[in-house]
Design a protein around this motif. Structure first.
Motif, mmCIF file in Angstrom:
data_model
loop_
_atom_site.group_PDB
_atom_site.id
_atom_site.type_symbol
_atom_site.label_atom_id
_atom_site.label_comp_id
_atom_site.label_asym_id
_atom_site.label_seq_id
_atom_site.Cartn_x
_atom_site.Cartn_y
_atom_site.Cartn_z
ATOM 1 N N LEU A 234 0.824 -1.211 0.000
ATOM 2 C CA LEU A 234 0.000 0.000 0.000
ATOM 3 C C LEU A 234 0.859 1.263 0.000
ATOM 4 N N SER A 235 1.980 1.205 0.693
ATOM 5 C CA SER A 235 2.826 2.396 0.828
ATOM 6 C C SER A 235 3.833 2.519 -0.303
ATOM 7 N N GLY A 236 3.800 1.568 -1.242
ATOM 8 C CA GLY A 236 4.764 1.608 -2.335
ATOM 9 C C GLY A 236 6.179 1.342 -1.883
ATOM 10 N N GLY A 237 6.310 0.623 -0.768
ATOM 11 C CA GLY A 237 7.633 0.286 -0.259
ATOM 12 C C GLY A 237 8.304 1.400 0.518
ATOM 13 N N ARG A 238 7.597 2.504 0.698
ATOM 14 C CA ARG A 238 8.169 3.628 1.444
ATOM 15 C C ARG A 238 7.716 3.573 2.894
ATOM 16 N N ARG A 239 8.610 3.931 3.792
ATOM 17 C CA ARG A 239 8.296 3.853 5.223
ATOM 18 C C ARG A 239 9.171 4.821 6.002
ATOM 19 N N ALA A 240 8.536 5.735 6.718
ATOM 20 C CA ALA A 240 9.296 6.706 7.513
ATOM 21 C C ALA A 240 9.826 6.046 8.774
ATOM 22 N N ALA A 241 10.969 6.502 9.238
ATOM 23 C CA ALA A 241 11.481 6.043 10.531
ATOM 24 C C ALA A 241 10.526 6.522 11.614
ATOM 25 N N ASP B 173 -9.120 19.960 9.676
ATOM 26 C CA ASP B 173 -8.958 20.062 8.226
ATOM 27 C C ASP B 173 -7.508 20.335 7.852
ATOM 28 N N ILE B 174 -6.842 21.151 8.666
ATOM 29 C CA ILE B 174 -5.446 21.483 8.398
ATOM 30 C C ILE B 174 -4.578 20.239 8.506
ATOM 31 N N ASN B 175 -4.791 19.461 9.569
ATOM 32 C CA ASN B 175 -3.940 18.298 9.808
ATOM 33 C C ASN B 175 -4.152 17.183 8.796
ATOM 34 N N ILE B 176 -5.403 16.893 8.466
ATOM 35 C CA ILE B 176 -5.636 15.790 7.535
ATOM 36 C C ILE B 176 -5.116 16.142 6.146
ATOM 37 N N ASP B 177 -5.248 17.404 5.748
ATOM 38 C CA ASP B 177 -4.709 17.820 4.456
ATOM 39 C C ASP B 177 -3.188 17.686 4.437
ATOM 40 N N GLU B 178 -2.562 18.087 5.538
ATOM 41 C CA GLU B 178 -1.097 17.999 5.617
ATOM 42 C C GLU B 178 -0.639 16.548 5.628
ATOM 43 N N ALA B 179 -1.356 15.711 6.370
ATOM 44 C CA ALA B 179 -0.974 14.297 6.464
ATOM 45 C C ALA B 179 -1.102 13.597 5.106
ATOM 46 N N LEU B 180 -2.195 13.860 4.399
ATOM 47 C CA LEU B 180 -2.407 13.242 3.096
ATOM 48 C C LEU B 180 -1.388 13.724 2.073
ATOM 49 N N GLU B 181 -0.992 14.983 2.180
ATOM 50 C CA GLU B 181 0.004 15.523 1.251
ATOM 51 C C GLU B 181 1.387 14.996 1.570
ATOM 52 N N GLU C 191 -7.283 -5.840 14.220
ATOM 53 C CA GLU C 191 -7.547 -4.426 14.478
ATOM 54 C C GLU C 191 -6.818 -3.531 13.484
ATOM 55 N N PHE C 192 -5.567 -3.859 13.177
ATOM 56 C CA PHE C 192 -4.804 -3.025 12.254
ATOM 57 C C PHE C 192 -5.323 -3.154 10.817
ATOM 58 N N THR C 193 -5.795 -4.340 10.447
ATOM 59 C CA THR C 193 -6.392 -4.497 9.121
ATOM 60 C C THR C 193 -7.619 -3.612 8.992
ATOM 61 N N ASN C 194 -8.462 -3.632 10.011
ATOM 62 C CA ASN C 194 -9.683 -2.820 9.982
ATOM 63 C C ASN C 194 -9.368 -1.326 10.015
ATOM 64 N N PHE C 195 -8.330 -0.953 10.751
ATOM 65 C CA PHE C 195 -7.917 0.452 10.817
ATOM 66 C C PHE C 195 -7.453 0.928 9.444
ATOM 67 N N ALA C 196 -6.622 0.117 8.802
ATOM 68 C CA ALA C 196 -6.131 0.476 7.468
ATOM 69 C C ALA C 196 -7.280 0.552 6.472
ATOM 70 N N ALA C 197 -8.203 -0.414 6.534
ATOM 71 C CA ALA C 197 -9.338 -0.428 5.605
ATOM 72 C C ALA C 197 -10.224 0.795 5.797
ATOM 73 N N TYR C 198 -10.421 1.194 7.042
ATOM 74 C CA TYR C 198 -11.213 2.398 7.335
ATOM 75 C C TYR C 198 -10.590 3.623 6.673
ATOM 76 N N LEU C 199 -9.279 3.791 6.827
ATOM 77 C CA LEU C 199 -8.600 4.955 6.253
ATOM 78 C C LEU C 199 -8.621 4.899 4.728
ATOM 79 N N ALA D 12 -5.753 6.200 -0.086
ATOM 80 C CA ALA D 12 -4.520 6.874 0.340
ATOM 81 C C ALA D 12 -3.641 5.851 1.052
ATOM 82 N N GLY D 13 -2.961 5.019 0.240
ATOM 83 C CA GLY D 13 -2.257 3.861 0.757
ATOM 84 C C GLY D 13 -1.120 4.168 1.709
ATOM 85 N N ARG D 14 -0.279 5.122 1.337
ATOM 86 C CA ARG D 14 0.856 5.386 2.215
ATOM 87 C C ARG D 14 0.392 6.022 3.526
#
Length: 269
Positions: free
Chosen positions: A155-162, A258-266, A207-215, A222-224
Motif C-alpha cells: 500500500l505504501s509503495g515500499g516507502r516507510r518513515a522512521a 482540516d489542516i492536519n488531515i490535508d497535511e498528512a495526506l500531502e 484491528e490493524f487491518t480494519n484500521f487500514a481499511a477504514y482509512l 490513500a495507501g501510504r
C-alpha cells in the motif's frame, strides 16, 4: 443518488451517558441555518447561542449537556430536534458524481470499537439493499493470503518513515490536546525499530487491518497514509497504549482538523 455504507454502520448506536469521551464537550458546535432559525424561536435555546454556535460552558461542555452526560434537548424535544452536526456525528459523507459513500468516524469511542473489532471485512450497502463492489485497494488489505505487514508495504509503495521522523511530522501539526504531544514524545525520545512495529501489527492483525481499511475507504485509497498511520499506532501500542483508545485519539487529532488531515495526506502520498 444512492448512499452506500459499510454494513457495520447498522450496529452503531450512541452510548449517550455511558460514553467516556463525550462528543458534546471540547468542540465548537456550529449550527446549520434551518436549525438556527428553529432554535432562535425558542427563548430557552436562543439565549445559549452566539455567532451561530452554542455558547460552551467554562469547562468546554455544551450548555445542553447535563451532569449525567445526557442531552437536555433530546430529552425535551427528541433527537430529530437536534442541529445537523449533533444528529449526524460521528457519521461522515463523501460525495461523488453518481453516489455517496458514508461511514462512521473513529473519533467516537463506540464507532471505533465497532470498526476495529469487525472480523470479516465489510460490504458497502445502500438503503435499498443493493451493494457496491469494494475498491481493489480495500480488497487487497483484506487479503489474508499474505501477512498484513506485506500488505501495508504494498500500500505504501515500499516507502516507510522512521518512527522518530513519523512522530515528529505528526507532532508538528496543529495540536488539539497537549496529551497527544506527550504520547508522540515517547516515540521521539525513544524510537521504535521497524521489526518491533511489524511484530505489534501482526500480534493485533485484525484491528490493524480494519484500521487500514477504514482509512483507505474514507480517503479513497490513500495507501501510504494508511500504512504510516498503522505504523504510528503500532509505535504507541509498543509504548503501552491500547489500540482502540490511541486510534480514537489519532482520529481526533488528525482527521478532525482540516489542516492536519490535508497535511498528512500531502506528506504521505
Amino acid at each position: 443518488m444512492k448512499t452506500y455504507r459499510p454494513d457495520y454502520c447498522q450496529n452503531f448506536k450512541c452510548k449517550a451517558g455511558d460514553c467516556v469521551h463525550t462528543c458534546c464537550a471540547g468542540w465548537v458546535i456550529g449550527i446549520d441555518k434551518d436549525s438556527l432559525k428553529r432554535f432562535k424561536a425558542d427563548p430557552d435555546i436562543a439565549c445559549k447561542i452566539k455567532d451561530g454556535c452554542f455558547v460552551l460552558e467554562e469547562d468546554g461542555r455544551c450548555p445542553f449537556l447535563r451532569d449525567d452526560n445526557l442531552c437536555e434537548m433530546i430529552i425535551k424535544h427528541g433527537e430529530d430536534y437536534l442541529c445537523d452536526i449533533c444528529r449526524e456525528h460521528p457519521r461522515f459523507y463523501n460525495d461523488f458524481e453518481d453516489h455517496i459513500e458514508a461511514g462512521i468516524g473513529l473519533v467516537c469511542e463506540e464507532a471505533c470499537r465497532i470498526v476495529l473489532e469487525g472480523e470479516c471485512g465489510f460490504e458497502l450497502i445502500a438503503d435499498d439493499g443493493s451493494k457496491m463492489e469494494l475498491p481493489s485497494y480495500i480488497k487487497a488489505v483484506f487479503d489474508s493470503s499474505k501477512p498484513l505487514t506485506d500488505r501495508l508495504n504494498e500500500l505504501s509503495g515500499g516507502r516507510r518513515a522512521a518512527s522518530k521522523l513519523r512522530a515528529e511530522i505528526f507532532d508538528g501539526m496543529e495540536v488539539m490536546d497537549p496529551k497527544w504531544s506527550t504520547l508522540l514524545s515517547k516515540i521521539i525520545d525513544d524510537p521504535v525499530e521497524n521489526t518491533d512495529e511489524d511484530k505489534a501489527i501482526l500480534e493485533n492483525e485484525n484491528e490493524f487491518t480494519n484500521f487500514a481499511a477504514y482509512l483507505l475507504y474514507r480517503y479513497k485509497g490513500a495507501g501510504r497514509f494508511a500504512a504510516e498511520a498503522c505504523y504510528l499506532i503500532a509505535d504507541l501500542v509498543i509504548k503501552g497504549c491500547r489500540i482502540q483508545e490511541v486510534a480514537r485519539v489519532f482520529s481526533c487529532e488528525v482527521e478532525y482538523s482540516d489542516i492536519n488531515i490535508d497535511e498528512a495526506l500531502e506528506t504521505f502520498n
